[in-house]
Design a protein around this motif. Structure first.
Motif, PDB file in Angstrom:
ATOM      1  N   ASP A 117      -0.759   4.105  -1.802  1.00 15.44           N
ATOM      2  CA  ASP A 117      -1.773   5.110  -2.121  1.00 15.44           C
ATOM      3  C   ASP A 117      -2.235   5.831  -0.847  1.00 15.44           C
ATOM      4  O   ASP A 117      -2.709   5.181   0.102  1.00 15.44           O
ATOM      5  N   GLN A 164      -8.820   0.472  -5.064  1.00 17.88           N
ATOM      6  CA  GLN A 164      -8.724   1.907  -5.297  1.00 17.88           C
ATOM      7  C   GLN A 164      -9.106   2.292  -6.729  1.00 17.88           C
ATOM      8  O   GLN A 164      -8.428   3.068  -7.360  1.00 17.88           O
ATOM      9  N   ILE A 192       0.843  -1.194   0.000  1.00 20.91           N
ATOM     10  CA  ILE A 192       0.000   0.000   0.000  1.00 20.91           C
ATOM     11  C   ILE A 192       0.879   1.245   0.000  1.00 20.91           C
ATOM     12  O   ILE A 192       1.680   1.464   0.917  1.00 20.91           O
ATOM     13  N   TYR A 197      -0.733  -4.436  -5.530  1.00 21.55           N
ATOM     14  CA  TYR A 197      -0.521  -3.041  -5.123  1.00 21.55           C
ATOM     15  C   TYR A 197      -1.845  -2.290  -4.999  1.00 21.55           C
ATOM     16  O   TYR A 197      -2.691  -2.384  -5.900  1.00 21.55           O
ATOM     17  N   ASN A 198      -2.015  -1.587  -3.873  1.00 20.25           N
ATOM     18  CA  ASN A 198      -3.146  -0.670  -3.677  1.00 20.25           C
ATOM     19  C   ASN A 198      -4.487  -1.190  -4.164  1.00 20.25           C
ATOM     20  O   ASN A 198      -5.091  -0.603  -5.059  1.00 20.25           O
ATOM     21  N   LYS A 227      -4.250   4.572   2.479  1.00 19.04           N
ATOM     22  CA  LYS A 227      -3.535   4.634   3.760  1.00 19.04           C
ATOM     23  C   LYS A 227      -4.357   5.413   4.793  1.00 19.04           C
ATOM     24  O   LYS A 227      -4.498   4.969   5.937  1.00 19.04           O
TER      25      LYS A 227
END
Lengths: 214, 214
Positions: free
Chosen positions: A90, B213, A88, B209-210, A94
């Protein structure tokens, strides 16, 4: 003796002294490699501490990958490697984690975080109690990542999620995790804002020897 | 020029070359300390492998203590340090464990073993799901011990006990463990009989990843 004889003698002696010193330094460098390496690795383990405050400084992708690679170098039961790592970076994500988990506000200020998940598809056979091993394997992977971060001059902290069912469902919802992933923790990383002293935890009273042999 | 002029020139040039080399080596040695240390700790993590065959060579008590200290340097939830380490060096006990657990025959041939236990008295509050944390904490401690052993030139292997109920009760009986201790594993240690190549486990497909979102 003529003056130039003295000069030759002086130069020769200087050359011998400097050469001897060079050989000594080189051999010392050679010999040190073993001892220093084991000391450095042990010191990394002994000086790691949980770091909750970070500098406002980005961590390069190459460093993040080194930490992830260390995680996947952990041993796993029957070599199942039953994990998935979610990185993470972003800030919106977060912030929403930081807002939702009062014990994990450091996520909002860290450089990046890793959510270590167990992957149900890789858990193994339920009948032989293999399923429970993912927690052990993912914990070993987490410790490897914390140590690697410390070795690289970063710091991190393990914020527990599993086995708390509320935290698991809240984080899974927030990150829209697929059904097969179960989050073990959120690990925050960043460059430490201050030096942190490791806790003194050695307690010889917690060691027994050869029990049941009377 | 006369012959001795050549000699002085030659000696002077040699002195300059050796001196420059010495300064270079010394400055390199100075600069290396940071880089080398982090490399050594990372390399320890990346080159650790499970070692199941050992030399018939005793491990000094000082080395055993270093490994136990590394174990107790692991992070624990709410700093509960809910562990107890049982060191086994007695050959009779080692043989009876080796005979009783077909998957842990290396215990009979190892230099020593550590049974990492959770201590129920230190597990914390059941209502807040703290109890389950001992497994995570003791797994991190186990990984620290395996890494410390590798750093010290030894090798080890994690033989799982928990969460298999049969194994737990069998080992608890064999070692006459008190009610408050639950064995997580048996970790065998010794000087490796042969070099072991670490498994290549890095898998970028296991990193996301992320998420969530979009």
């Amino acid at each position: 003796m003529k003056p130039y004889h003295w000069l030759i003698l002086l130069l020769s002696v200087a050359l011998i002294i400097v050469s001897v010193r060079l050989v000594y330094v080189l051999s010392e460098k050679e010999n040190a490699s073993d001892g220093t390496d084991s000391e450095a690795a042990l010191e990394c383990i002994m000086t790691r501490a949980s770091v909750r405050d970070y500098l406002d400084k980005a961590v390069p992708d190459t460093i993040i990958e080194k930490i992830l690679r260390a995680g996947m170098a952990a041993p796993t039961a029957r070599n199942r490697q039953p994990w998935e790592f979610i990185v993470i970076t972003d800030q919106t994500l977060k912030d929403s984690i930081s807002d939702s988990f009062e014990y994990a506000t450091m996520v909002g200020k860290s450089a990046f975080d890793v959510v270590v998940c167990g992957n149900r598809d890789l858990w193994g056979d339920n009948d032989t109690h293999e399923v429970g091993n993912w927690v052990l394997d993912c914990s070993a992977a987490t410790e490897n990542m914390l140590l690697a971060a410390h070795a690289l001059g970063l710091g991190g902290v393990w914020c527990g999620v599993y086995p708390n069912p509320e935290r698991i469902s809240k984080l899974s919802g927030l990150m829209r995790l697929p059904e097969n992933l179960v989050p073990l923790n959120i690990v925050s990383f960043g460059y430490p804002a201050a030096e942190v002293t490791p806790k003194q935890k050695w307690d010889p009273a917690k060691v027994r020897y050869n029990p049941g042999q009377d």
